[in-house]
Design an enzyme around this catalytic site. Structure first.
Site, PDB file in Angstrom:
ATOM      1  N   GLN A  87       0.742  -1.022   0.050  1.00 45.42           N
ATOM      2  CA  GLN A  87       0.164  -0.096  -0.110  1.00 45.42           C
ATOM      3  C   GLN A  87       1.078   1.145   0.000  1.00 45.42           C
ATOM      4  O   GLN A  87       0.331   2.308  -0.151  1.00 45.42           O
ATOM      5  CB  GLN A  87      -0.987   0.104   1.213  1.00 45.42           C
ATOM      6  CG  GLN A  87      -1.985  -1.055   1.464  1.00 45.42           C
ATOM      7  CD  GLN A  87      -2.456  -1.360   2.563  1.00 45.42           C
ATOM      8  OE1 GLN A  87      -3.362  -0.352   3.230  1.00 45.42           O
ATOM      9  NE2 GLN A  87      -2.069  -2.175   3.602  1.00 45.42           N
ATOM     10  N   HIS A 105      -1.562   1.560  -4.046  1.00 48.42           N
ATOM     11  CA  HIS A 105      -1.951   3.005  -3.965  1.00 48.42           C
ATOM     12  C   HIS A 105      -1.150   4.019  -4.781  1.00 48.42           C
ATOM     13  O   HIS A 105      -1.210   5.252  -4.403  1.00 48.42           O
ATOM     14  CB  HIS A 105      -2.006   3.441  -2.600  1.00 48.42           C
ATOM     15  CG  HIS A 105      -3.222   2.667  -1.733  1.00 48.42           C
ATOM     16  ND1 HIS A 105      -3.139   2.495  -0.140  1.00 48.42           N
ATOM     17  CD2 HIS A 105      -4.132   2.123  -2.217  1.00 48.42           C
ATOM     18  CE1 HIS A 105      -4.014   1.784   0.157  1.00 48.42           C
ATOM     19  NE2 HIS A 105      -4.850   1.318  -1.071  1.00 48.42           N
TER      20      HIS A 105
HETATM   21  N1  APR Z   1       7.205  -1.956  12.192  1.00 50.84           N
HETATM   22  C1  APR Z   1       6.017  -2.681  11.926  1.00 50.84           C
HETATM   23  N2  APR Z   1       4.753  -2.209  11.868  1.00 50.84           N
HETATM   24  C2  APR Z   1       4.509  -0.995  12.395  1.00 50.84           C
HETATM   25  C3  APR Z   1       5.940  -0.131  12.880  1.00 50.84           C
HETATM   26  C4  APR Z   1       7.195  -0.893  12.785  1.00 50.84           C
HETATM   27  N3  APR Z   1       8.264  -0.198  13.108  1.00 50.84           N
HETATM   28  N4  APR Z   1       5.375   1.044  13.271  1.00 50.84           N
HETATM   29  C5  APR Z   1       4.313   0.972  13.158  1.00 50.84           C
HETATM   30  N5  APR Z   1       3.697   0.091  12.591  1.00 50.84           N
HETATM   31  C6  APR Z   1       2.424  -0.555  12.303  1.00 50.84           C
HETATM   32  C7  APR Z   1       1.269   0.307  13.251  1.00 50.84           C
HETATM   33  O1  APR Z   1       1.158  -0.464  14.420  1.00 50.84           O
HETATM   34  C8  APR Z   1       0.066  -0.027  12.253  1.00 50.84           C
HETATM   35  O2  APR Z   1      -0.708  -1.133  12.492  1.00 50.84           O
HETATM   36  O3  APR Z   1       2.027   0.159  10.978  1.00 50.84           O
HETATM   37  C9  APR Z   1       0.639   0.027  10.915  1.00 50.84           C
HETATM   38  C10 APR Z   1       0.445   1.493  10.042  1.00 50.84           C
HETATM   39  O4  APR Z   1      -0.872   1.798   9.928  1.00 50.84           O
HETATM   40  P1  APR Z   1      -1.644   2.855   9.156  1.00 50.84           P
HETATM   41  O5  APR Z   1      -0.693   4.111   9.525  1.00 50.84           O
HETATM   42  O6  APR Z   1      -2.846   2.603   9.138  1.00 50.84           O
HETATM   43  O7  APR Z   1      -1.031   2.700   7.521  1.00 50.84           O
HETATM   44  P2  APR Z   1      -1.559   1.689   6.556  1.00 50.84           P
HETATM   45  O8  APR Z   1      -2.262   0.406   7.119  1.00 50.84           O
HETATM   46  O9  APR Z   1      -0.251   1.436   5.541  1.00 50.84           O
HETATM   47  O10 APR Z   1      -2.505   2.737   5.816  1.00 50.84           O
HETATM   48  C11 APR Z   1      -3.174   2.280   4.686  1.00 50.84           C
HETATM   49  O11 APR Z   1      -4.255   4.451   4.402  1.00 50.84           O
HETATM   50  O12 APR Z   1      -3.822   6.702   4.356  1.00 50.84           O
HETATM   51  C12 APR Z   1      -3.864   5.629   3.619  1.00 50.84           C
HETATM   52  O13 APR Z   1      -3.362   5.306   1.511  1.00 50.84           O
HETATM   53  C13 APR Z   1      -2.776   5.440   2.700  1.00 50.84           C
HETATM   54  O14 APR Z   1      -1.596   3.429   1.986  1.00 50.84           O
HETATM   55  C14 APR Z   1      -2.179   4.051   3.185  1.00 50.84           C
HETATM   56  C15 APR Z   1      -3.343   3.396   3.834  1.00 50.84           C
END
Ligand code: APR
Length: 229
Positions: A87, A105
């Protein structure tokens, strides 16, 4: 025959490289409103702000490096057919050496025509501005799937997941659909791993190992295990 591994990655895999996630407490969506920078309406209302937001993301991307998790996933190709479905709009999987990457994305290093979506240009880490046009004369926009827009590669991604012997989900909060639903396309008998320090909504998913660690620790450990099988 080599087994198929599909990796579903989200912003958490790039967190230790210094790129902010979206929904963690210091995440990007705390700093900006989605509706101001990541929707078609935002683009219509305030193009400059949208361009500035993505110019900033691109500049930041130029200054960071892949981390141990990206590199470990690239090593998996020694023994497996590996398809990354990310993503993320960063290019850290590419820079770490993974060879098959689908960006659900979009990609920060590309821009496209607002007139013809097939006119896509590689711009690397450069900025774009209002007035920068495609060869047909229309404004260039970030090659990003904004909220409310269709996800053109979702069917392809679902098919890839349906062929997985092993599925690794890393660094995504599983809150944004349709990407969050992809896990459900993995076949019966698929071995599933989720690597994330947070507790995620995973009820009803079987054959699942949850690794509550940061990607930089959890991914290399799992990769070493899978390379030894
Ligand atoms: N290692 C692994 N996971 C981690 C770490 C780390 N060091 N730090 C944070 N996380 C985890 C968090 O616990 C959370 O579950 O990464 C995840 C981040 O979640 P989001 O911020 O929601 O990101 P994501 O799931 O990629 O978002 C999806 O939302 O805004 C849109 O288009 C954007 O592609 C993105 C989509």
């Amino acid at each position: 025959m080599k087994k198929n591994i599909v990796v579903l990655s989200g912003s958490g895999i790039s967190a230790e490289s210094g790129i902010k996630t979206f929904r963690d407490s210091d995440g990007l969506w705390e700093e900006y409103h989605i509706e101001d920078v990541a929707t078609w309406d935002a683009w219509v209302k305030n193009r400059e702000l949208v361009l500035e937001f993505y110019n900033h993301r691109r500049m930041q991307l130029a200054a960071v490096q892949p981390n141990a998790a990206h590199y470990a996933l690239a090593r998996l190709e020694e023994k497996y057919n590996v398809q990354v479905v990310t993503q993320n709009v960063d290019d850290l999987h590419e820079r770490a050496g993974s060879s098959k990457i689908l960006h659900l994305h979009g990609e920060l290093v590309k821009v496209r025509s607002t007139l013809d979506e097939n006119l896509i240009y590689n711009i690397g880490y450069k900025e774009i501005f209002a007035g920068d046009k495609c060869e047909k004369g229309s404004q260039l926009r970030p090659h990003i799937v904004w909220f409310g827009e269709p996800v053109p590669l979702i069917a392809k991604a679902a098919y890839m997941v349906s062929e997985a012997d092993i599925l690794i989900v890393v660094g995504t909060s599983l809150q944004v659909y349709p990407a969050a639903g992809l896990m459900h396309y993995s076949p019966v008998g698929c071995k599933r791993y989720v690597i994330d320090p947070a507790s995620l909504p995973l009820d009803g998913i079987s054959n699942l190992t949850i690794i509550r660690k940061k990607a930089g620790d959890g991914v290399p450990e799992l990769v070493n295990e899978l390379l030894e099988l």
